[in-house]
Write an enzyme that holds these catalytic residues in place. Structure first.
Site, PDB file in Angstrom:
ATOM      1  CE1 TYR A 118       1.493   9.445   4.997  1.00 28.38           C
ATOM      2  CE2 TYR A 118       3.297   9.483   3.428  1.00 28.38           C
ATOM      3  CZ  TYR A 118       2.386   8.780   4.194  1.00 28.38           C
ATOM      4  OH  TYR A 118       2.367   7.396   4.139  1.00 28.38           O
ATOM      5  CE1 TYR A 160      -2.731   9.828   0.718  1.00 27.57           C
ATOM      6  CE2 TYR A 160      -0.916  10.895   1.872  1.00 27.57           C
ATOM      7  CZ  TYR A 160      -2.223  10.904   1.410  1.00 27.57           C
ATOM      8  OH  TYR A 160      -3.018  11.993   1.658  1.00 27.57           O
ATOM      9  CG  LEU A 207      -2.188  -0.720   1.324  1.00 28.14           C
ATOM     10  CD1 LEU A 207      -3.169  -0.149   0.320  1.00 28.14           C
ATOM     11  CD2 LEU A 207      -2.028  -2.204   1.122  1.00 28.14           C
TER      12      LEU A 207
HETATM   13  P1  NAI Z   1      -3.212   0.410  10.069  1.00 30.53           P
HETATM   14  O1  NAI Z   1      -2.922   1.029  11.373  1.00 30.53           O
HETATM   15  O2  NAI Z   1      -4.413  -0.442   9.939  1.00 30.53           O
HETATM   16  O3  NAI Z   1      -1.989  -0.463   9.538  1.00 30.53           O
HETATM   17  C1  NAI Z   1      -0.648  -0.224   9.814  1.00 30.53           C
HETATM   18  C2  NAI Z   1      -0.129  -1.454  10.530  1.00 30.53           C
HETATM   19  O4  NAI Z   1       1.287  -1.462  10.553  1.00 30.53           O
HETATM   20  C3  NAI Z   1      -0.591  -1.543  11.972  1.00 30.53           C
HETATM   21  O5  NAI Z   1      -1.281  -2.763  12.159  1.00 30.53           O
HETATM   22  C4  NAI Z   1       0.720  -1.553  12.748  1.00 30.53           C
HETATM   23  O6  NAI Z   1       0.641  -2.357  13.900  1.00 30.53           O
HETATM   24  C5  NAI Z   1       1.663  -2.124  11.725  1.00 30.53           C
HETATM   25  N1  NAI Z   1       3.085  -1.898  11.962  1.00 30.53           N
HETATM   26  C6  NAI Z   1       3.721  -0.738  12.250  1.00 30.53           C
HETATM   27  N2  NAI Z   1       5.040  -0.953  12.389  1.00 30.53           N
HETATM   28  C7  NAI Z   1       5.251  -2.277  12.181  1.00 30.53           C
HETATM   29  C8  NAI Z   1       6.397  -3.112  12.208  1.00 30.53           C
HETATM   30  N3  NAI Z   1       7.624  -2.627  12.473  1.00 30.53           N
HETATM   31  N4  NAI Z   1       6.243  -4.435  11.959  1.00 30.53           N
HETATM   32  C9  NAI Z   1       5.026  -4.938  11.690  1.00 30.53           C
HETATM   33  N5  NAI Z   1       3.911  -4.202  11.659  1.00 30.53           N
HETATM   34  C10 NAI Z   1       4.021  -2.880  11.901  1.00 30.53           C
HETATM   35  O7  NAI Z   1      -3.258   1.631   9.043  1.00 30.53           O
HETATM   36  P2  NAI Z   1      -3.471   1.722   7.465  1.00 30.53           P
HETATM   37  O8  NAI Z   1      -3.667   3.179   7.213  1.00 30.53           O
HETATM   38  O9  NAI Z   1      -4.502   0.790   6.988  1.00 30.53           O
HETATM   39  O10 NAI Z   1      -2.057   1.328   6.879  1.00 30.53           O
HETATM   40  C11 NAI Z   1      -1.819   0.239   6.007  1.00 30.53           C
HETATM   41  C12 NAI Z   1      -1.011   0.706   4.809  1.00 30.53           C
HETATM   42  O11 NAI Z   1      -1.827   1.580   4.024  1.00 30.53           O
HETATM   43  C13 NAI Z   1       0.242   1.497   5.173  1.00 30.53           C
HETATM   44  O12 NAI Z   1       1.291   1.155   4.284  1.00 30.53           O
HETATM   45  C14 NAI Z   1      -0.190   2.931   4.916  1.00 30.53           C
HETATM   46  O13 NAI Z   1       0.884   3.794   4.655  1.00 30.53           O
HETATM   47  C15 NAI Z   1      -1.055   2.708   3.688  1.00 30.53           C
HETATM   48  N6  NAI Z   1      -1.927   3.830   3.317  1.00 30.53           N
HETATM   49  C16 NAI Z   1      -2.835   4.343   4.203  1.00 30.53           C
HETATM   50  C17 NAI Z   1      -3.638   5.420   3.863  1.00 30.53           C
HETATM   51  C18 NAI Z   1      -4.644   5.975   4.832  1.00 30.53           C
HETATM   52  O14 NAI Z   1      -5.170   7.067   4.595  1.00 30.53           O
HETATM   53  N7  NAI Z   1      -4.958   5.289   5.905  1.00 30.53           N
HETATM   54  C19 NAI Z   1      -3.561   6.041   2.518  1.00 30.53           C
HETATM   55  C20 NAI Z   1      -2.609   5.396   1.630  1.00 30.53           C
HETATM   56  C21 NAI Z   1      -1.816   4.348   2.036  1.00 30.53           C
END
Ligand code: NAI
Length: 286
Positions: free
Chosen positions: A182, A172, A170
């Site tokens: 950001y 951005y 994923l």
């Molecule tokens: P989320 O909080 O559901 O997912 C992020 C996850 O990464 C969490 O479960 C966290 O525990 C885990 N994490 C952090 N550091 C870690 C590590 N060292 N080892 C293993 N796990 C780790 O949030 P979201 O937003 O769904 O994020 C998922 C992906 O989507 C990310 O790559 C984020 O950058 C991307 N994304 C999110 C957007 C948004 O607006 N929420 C927009 C575009 C991309």
């Protein structure tokens, strides 16, 4: 035989990882997840206590089954890389085999192979700081957790991925356009992730017939996004300015992920696929 997916970065039912798991489960895949070590206990106990049952519902009325939850910290490749203070940390000491290499070994021992690898994780300790105020340490930490973590996951899981398998991450749009707020090197980390998607698509495609793509997703009020602090503003901005004026649902990203890892996308690799109501195509706000 149904396909088996390992989804790294699921720790609650709000983020993209959870939605991707659901779309893959609805399409018949077996679901394994990798959960960040510090979030493991609360995620597993919430799952056990039925806190997620409502959001486990699939379109056919059944509940998504997560076959196994693996502890994971994707900033550590092998046990030798883990500093003593982390090893001694209560949360980390409470579980084991959570480096990337060990997680891949555990999955291999338990299930032999997988078909689908999903990277849905990011972390930037200084994300709220402008790039000009970001420390070297913070910048490198963002790259380590958000970009190299993907290289490492793919490297360690490819040996247990069936040929014809597929992987996604994923990203951005802050990687390619200016998105004030950001910060902390997160925009840099996403640029690296997108560039790596192309190089990894070449290497994994040539050597292992595995496809590698990334989804550039629109804003979602996940736990990670709320920590950045500007997510509501971004959701409002998108609603006001995107070609499609509707709220983006995580399921729309999940469904695109299910398409991209399926045979329907058998000629798509090395791509950045936008799932953002079209916002990326706009040149000005209106
Ligand atoms: P989320 O909080 O559901 O997912 C992020 C996850 O990464 C969490 O479960 C966290 O525990 C885990 N994490 C952090 N550091 C870690 C590590 N060292 N080892 C293993 N796990 C780790 O949030 P979201 O937003 O769904 O994020 C998922 C992906 O989507 C990310 O790559 C984020 O950058 C991307 N994304 C999110 C957007 C948004 O607006 N929420 C927009 C575009 C991309």
């Amino acid at each position: 035989r149904g396909k088996r997916a390992f989804i790294a970065g699921v720790a609650d039912d709000n983020g993209y990882g959870w939605a991707i798991a659901k779309s893959l489960a609805a399409a018949g895949a077996e679901i394994l997840v990798g959960t960040w070590v510090p979030a493991l206990n609360i995620f597993e106990s919430s799952l056990r206590r039925g806190k997620f049952d409502e959001s486990r519902k699939l379109p056919d009325g059944s509940l998504m089954e997560i076959t196994k939850v693996y502890p994971l910290d994707a900033v550590y490749d092998t046990l030798e890389d883990v500093p003593e203070d982390v090893k001694a940390n209560k949360r980390y000491a409470g579980s084991s085999k959570w480096t990337v290499q060990e997680a891949a070994e555990s999955v291999k021992q338990d299930f032999g192979t997988i078909d689908i690898l999903v990277h849905s994780l990011a972390n930037g300790p200084e994300v709220t700081k402008p790039l000009l105020e970001t420390s070297r340490k913070g910048y490198l930490a963002a790259i380590s957790a958000s970009s190299y973590s993907y290289v490492s996951l793919l490297k360690h899981f490819i040996p247990i991925m069936n040929p014809g398998g597929a992987s996604i991450s994923l990203t951005y749009i802050a990687s390619e356009r200016i998105i004030p707020g950001y910060g902390g090197g997160m925009s840099s980390a996403k640029a690296a992730l997108e560039s790596d998607t192309r190089v990894l698509a070449f290497e994994a495609g040539r050597r292992h017939k595995i496809r590698v793509n990334t989804i550039s997703a629109g804003p979602l009020g996940s736990r990670a996004a709320k920590a950045i602090g500007f997510i509501d503003k971004m959701i409002d901005y998108s609603y006001a300015n995107a070609p499609l004026q509707k709220e983006l649902s995580a399921d729309e990203v999940g469904n695109t992920a299910a398409f991209l890892v399926s045979p329907l996308a058998s000629a798509i690799t090395g791509a950045v696929v936008y799932v953002d109501n079209g916002l990326n195509a706009m040149g000005v706000g209106v």
